[in-house]
Design an enzyme around this catalytic site. Structure first.
Site, mmCIF file in Angstrom:
data_model
loop_
_atom_site.group_PDB
_atom_site.id
_atom_site.type_symbol
_atom_site.label_atom_id
_atom_site.label_comp_id
_atom_site.label_asym_id
_atom_site.label_seq_id
_atom_site.Cartn_x
_atom_site.Cartn_y
_atom_site.Cartn_z
ATOM 1 N N GLU A 27 -3.068 -6.626 -16.746
ATOM 2 C CA GLU A 27 -2.192 -5.906 -17.592
ATOM 3 C C GLU A 27 -0.858 -6.442 -17.669
ATOM 4 O O GLU A 27 0.115 -6.449 -18.595
ATOM 5 C CB GLU A 27 -2.419 -4.468 -17.268
ATOM 6 C CG GLU A 27 -3.654 -3.794 -17.669
ATOM 7 C CD GLU A 27 -4.744 -4.159 -16.512
ATOM 8 O OE1 GLU A 27 -4.419 -4.484 -15.682
ATOM 9 O OE2 GLU A 27 -5.916 -3.146 -16.700
ATOM 10 N N LYS A 80 -8.047 10.950 -23.811
ATOM 11 C CA LYS A 80 -9.290 10.397 -24.258
ATOM 12 C C LYS A 80 -9.953 11.260 -25.344
ATOM 13 O O LYS A 80 -10.320 10.883 -26.180
ATOM 14 C CB LYS A 80 -10.481 10.019 -23.257
ATOM 15 C CG LYS A 80 -11.505 9.017 -23.630
ATOM 16 C CD LYS A 80 -12.363 8.582 -22.528
ATOM 17 C CE LYS A 80 -13.401 7.731 -23.144
ATOM 18 N NZ LYS A 80 -14.222 7.210 -22.012
ATOM 19 N N MET A 120 14.699 -20.508 -4.540
ATOM 20 C CA MET A 120 16.101 -19.737 -4.662
ATOM 21 C C MET A 120 16.256 -19.004 -3.224
ATOM 22 O O MET A 120 17.201 -18.974 -2.736
ATOM 23 C CB MET A 120 15.783 -18.653 -5.876
ATOM 24 C CG MET A 120 17.339 -18.237 -6.057
ATOM 25 S SD MET A 120 18.657 -19.452 -6.142
ATOM 26 C CE MET A 120 18.699 -19.730 -8.087
ATOM 27 N N PHE A 151 -10.476 10.807 -11.905
ATOM 28 C CA PHE A 151 -10.759 9.311 -11.626
ATOM 29 C C PHE A 151 -9.777 8.591 -12.685
ATOM 30 O O PHE A 151 -9.905 8.846 -13.611
ATOM 31 C CB PHE A 151 -12.243 8.917 -12.039
ATOM 32 C CG PHE A 151 -12.565 7.554 -12.020
ATOM 33 C CD1 PHE A 151 -12.324 6.813 -10.762
ATOM 34 C CD2 PHE A 151 -12.901 6.832 -13.082
ATOM 35 C CE1 PHE A 151 -12.548 5.492 -10.857
ATOM 36 C CE2 PHE A 151 -12.885 5.477 -12.782
ATOM 37 C CZ PHE A 151 -12.878 4.802 -11.769
ATOM 38 N N GLN A 152 -9.129 7.513 -12.188
ATOM 39 C CA GLN A 152 -8.345 6.649 -12.890
ATOM 40 C C GLN A 152 -7.123 7.670 -13.740
ATOM 41 O O GLN A 152 -6.416 7.017 -14.474
ATOM 42 C CB GLN A 152 -9.113 5.951 -13.780
ATOM 43 C CG GLN A 152 -9.683 4.783 -12.934
ATOM 44 C CD GLN A 152 -10.234 3.888 -14.098
ATOM 45 O OE1 GLN A 152 -10.478 3.969 -15.119
ATOM 46 N NE2 GLN A 152 -10.228 2.440 -13.362
#
Lengths: 220, 602
Positions: free
Chosen positions: B89, B201, B512, B151-152
């Site tokens: 993602e 959802k 760097m 969940f999630q």
């Protein structure tokens, strides 16, 4: 091989005469100008929707603005809430507070109140009630109401300017304070002066960026 | 990680009984719409979400599937919007971000709830810092489970509030399409930035026949386009009387399509031009007036000019600390004319003597009308040219030594057209890409500026490739450390047959950091030694891309030519001098005019 680049070294270069202070304002190096923090009240009219308060409080913690109190409540319009914030910042910081608040999408208008605005706070003070008469006398002195009493305790309600609340707390402490709950400052502009209304966002942004002459705000 | 969310989870059982699970039934379309088959009435929240995107003219989206976002993906299945499935993602957010930079329109990214949404956060923060237009749509557990640690489940709006311009928790199937329209409008209007809509959802599965409203910002969001005429007049007078004027063009110039107007203004009045890093490409660097980039690793001549100017015309820049160095020594003799669309940027870091709030293009046009005569700054112009030769960026590249990175950047620049797009990761390679590639066009420089996100290079090359014209090459100049962070995106580039050339400037260091350790930490290379890097050319082959390797100067030109000619993703593992450093350099909070040209000057 040679590392780096060619050219006059730092100490061979001309240097400018001027300087800026921490706020990015050009100053006469002879007289370093610094802005002292001052306490003031910012009033914001916001959409009455979930998440606005966390947006606002999150903004303050994220940007490290020095916040003293924040109160929120509904207004005459059920779709709008008013948030009153007491901040202590130097002038450029107060400017930033206002501008950053205005940027939040649910915020309708933002304004710093005049020093003469009405500022009020409410405190509930629960004290030991071994000397009920004296508690009542002190309550009288501060126009406080007794809102609850039991054999052991008395709870009084005081409203007024912050200093008055401080003084009341101080005086009640002689009885032994069990608990205190304070609301923080809420405020309105005086007379016909609008505190912050839906119509007052029209102040052009350049206008807001002109140098204002700030006065020191004193609590009433 | 979140791909696994596609398995049936407890959260999936909590759907409305009357949900529409099959939207792929074109036969059932009502006949009252005689347009194309794509304009059937919406039946679910998810369909109205997709309809809102279509109405906004969205052609591409980047994302990763998952449990809570499945209804939206189901609706996308029938849409003409081309969805690019990403490998992570974070890559979806960066690709959408780059898509927005190159196309000028908000990029779209999608992720599921929980880990999907949290993986977007870096990309959102990146877009927020750089004011890139971006819309993120995140799945969320059904409303009735919100707050139950389902969940999630993650409090996505809570997590992303500090890193988005605005976010919304959708709470009504009838409104959800309009929520997305509004998010799209907000992302692009005024000062652009990332917006997010969190989509439970049950809301996306819920029935609705409400078509989304057209994209529009809420009434409380006001943008001032034109600056106050009086201040414009005063600023114009200041410019006319300037002895040492400089224009400083930031990313806002490119975003508001003001590059052309700024070019004309600078050339008309013969004013030297500096850019910030996000402003690269706003002014042609091969023009005599260009002093290129100022700041921590800006050119010596840009830093001299910005330190000594008496009139600084800053347009679409927020005076980031990497540009200003220490505030006390930044342009200390200059009156600042500051043009910005965001009033909160005026006098935030540097006090503006002439605050001009408005859209850069509009305000520059106002200035064009108001400035009647060019400043008499003959001596100053000559001085700027003198500085250009005093502090030339010429570097040493002896053929018997390891390849110098500057040489590789110049070779890449030479092998590609003027309109080629450069994307980068973050670190030394990014600075060399700023310094040694000659940019002449806006929207050809795609990088992570404010947040400094290592790993930005490859996913942003994917987004840039999809947004770019076919005749524009896309070159990702990456570092070994940066490339390692998001190289799973190679699988996407291979699947989509994207013509991208990745040049990994491999110094086997997180360079760097190594440079700073040498300068400020007695050369103690704590955790910066990257000699454990894989062989990137072979790794590319494993993904199905074309792998190349450069070890010395003889390989450079031919290998670059082959890699660019290859029609598909190619990776060049360029083994550069591990001791190469970036100069000039202004240490953090230092004085821009005192930039170091070598380590002993730090």
């Amino acid at each position: 091989m040679k590392r780096g680049l060619d050219g006059p070294e730092p100490d061979e270069r001309p240097t400018p005469a001027g300087r800026r202070n921490k706020q990015g304002i050009r100053i006469d190096p002879e007289v370093e100008a610094t802005h002292e923090p001052r306490r003031t009240v910012i009033s914001a009219l916001v959409e009455h929707e979930p998440g606005v308060l966390s947006d606002v409080s999150g903004l303050f913690s994220r940007r490290q603005f020095n916040i003293e109190s924040l109160t929120v409540g509904p207004t005459e319009d059920e779709d709008r809430a008013r948030i009153t914030i007491v901040v202590e910042e130097p002038d450029p910081g107060i400017d930033q507070v206002e501008k950053q608040l205005r940027k939040l999408v649910p915020v309708i208008s933002v304004r710093e109140l005049e020093p003469d605005a009405m500022r009020r706070e409410l405190a509930l003070i629960k004290v030991n009630a071994e000397r009920p008469d004296q508690v009542a006398a002190v309550a009288d002195m501060y126009d406080a109401k007794t809102v609850d009493s039991s054999p052991e305790t008395a709870t009084v309600e005081v409203t007024g300017a912050r200093q008055k609340i401080e003084a009341a707390v101080e005086t009640f402490s002689q009885f032994g304070i069990r608990e205190i709950s304070r609301t923080g400052t809420t405020a309105l502009a005086r007379g016909t002066d609008q505190t912050a209304t839906a119509g007052s966002t029209a102040q052009p942004a350049d206008e807001a960026n002109r140098d204002d002459q700030y006065q020191r705000a004193d609590d009433d | 990680m979140s791909e696994r969310a596609a398995k049936v989870s407890p959260a999936d059982d909590e759907q409305d009984d009357d949900q529409i699970t099959d939207s792929a039934t074109p036969d059932a379309a009502t006949e009252d719409d005689v347009k194309s088959e794509t304009t059937e009435p919406v039946t679910t929240g998810a369909e109205s979400v997709v309809r809102a995107l279509e109405n906004a003219g969205v052609e591409h989206a980047f994302g990763v599937q998952g449990g809570a976002i499945m209804p939206v993906y189901d609706a996308l299945y029938d849409s003409d919007i081309r969805h690019v499935t990403m490998a992570h993602e974070q890559g979806a957010a960066h690709a959408a971000d780059a898509y927005g930079i190159v196309s000028g329109k908000p990029g779209i990214c999608l992720a599921t709830s929980g880990p999907g949404a949290t993986n977007l956060v870096t990309g959102l923060a990146d877009a927020d810092m750089d004011s890139d237009p971006l819309v993120a749509l995140t799945g969320q557990v059904p409303t009735e489970l919100v707050g139950n640690d389902a969940f999630q489940e993650t409090d996505t709006t809570g997590v992303t509030t500090p890193v988005t311009k605005n976010n919304t928790f959708a709470s009504d199937s009838d409104r959800v399409g309009s929520d997305v329209s509004e998010a799209f409008a907000l992302a692009g209007e005024g000062r652009p930035g990332p917006t997010l809509v969190d989509l439970p959802k049950d809301i996306t599965n819920g029935e609705t026949d409400r078509e989304p409203d057209a994209p529009a910002v809420p009434e409380t969001y006001e943008v001032q386009e034109r600056a106050d005429e009086e201040i414009v007049k005063a600023a114009a007078e200041r410019i006319e009387n300037a002895a040492r004027p400089v224009m400083l063009l930031g990313g806002g110039v490119i975003k508001s399509e003001a590059s052309e107007a700024c070019r004309e203004f600078a050339i008309e009045h013969d004013i030297p031009v500096i850019t910030t890093m996000p402003g690269i490409g706003s002014f042609p660097e091969d023009h005599e007036l260009s002093l290129e980039m100022a700041g921590m690793h800006g050119t010596g001549y840009a830093n001299m000019a910005i330190t000594h100017c008496d009139t600084l015309i800053g347009i679409g820049t927020r005076f980031d600390d990497r540009l200003t160095g220490g505030i006390e020594t930044f342009a200390p003799d200059a009156d600042l004319i500051h043009v910005d669309i965001d009033p909160a940027e005026i006098s935030k870091n540097i006090h503006a003597d002439y605050p001009l709030v408005g859209d850069a293009e509009t305000v520059v046009e106002q200035l064009v009308d108001a400035v009647d005569k060019s400043p008499e700054a003959t001596k100053w112009r000559a001085q700027c040219q003198q500085w250009k030769s005093d502090y030339s960026m010429a570097y040493d590249a002896p053929k018997d030594k390891p390849v110098q990175p500057e040489f590789v950047i110049e070779a890449l620049d030479e092998a590609t057209s003027d309109r080629a797009i450069v994307t980068t990761g973050v670190g030394q390679h990014q600075m060399w890409a700023c310094q040694y590639w000659t940019y002449t066009e806006p929207r050809t420089w795609v990088s992570s500026h404010g947040l400094g996100t290592m790993g930005y290079g490859l996913p942003s090359a994917i987004g840039a490739r999809i947004a770019a014209d076919d005749d524009q090459e896309v070159v990702c100049i990456d570092g070994d450390g940066s490339f390692l962070m998001t190289l799973q995106g190679l699988s996407v580039a291979v699947r989509e047959e994207l013509d991208i050339t990745v040049a990994v400037l491999n110094n086997e260091y997180i360079g760097m950091v190594r440079q700073w350790q040498d300068a400020f930490f007695d050369g103690r290379h704590s955790a910066s030694d990257y000699s454990w890097m894989p062989e990137f050319d072979k790794l590319a082959e494993a993904f199905g891309a074309e792998g190349f390797r450069i070890d010395d100067y003889d390989d450079v030109a031919d290998t670059i030519e082959d890699a660019i000619a290859y029609d598909g993703p190619s990776v060049i593992d360029v083994h550069i001098d591990p001791d190469a450093n970036v100069y000039p350099m202004v240490p953090s909070g230092g004085d821009n005019g005192q930039f170091a040209l070598a380590e002993d000057q730090l």
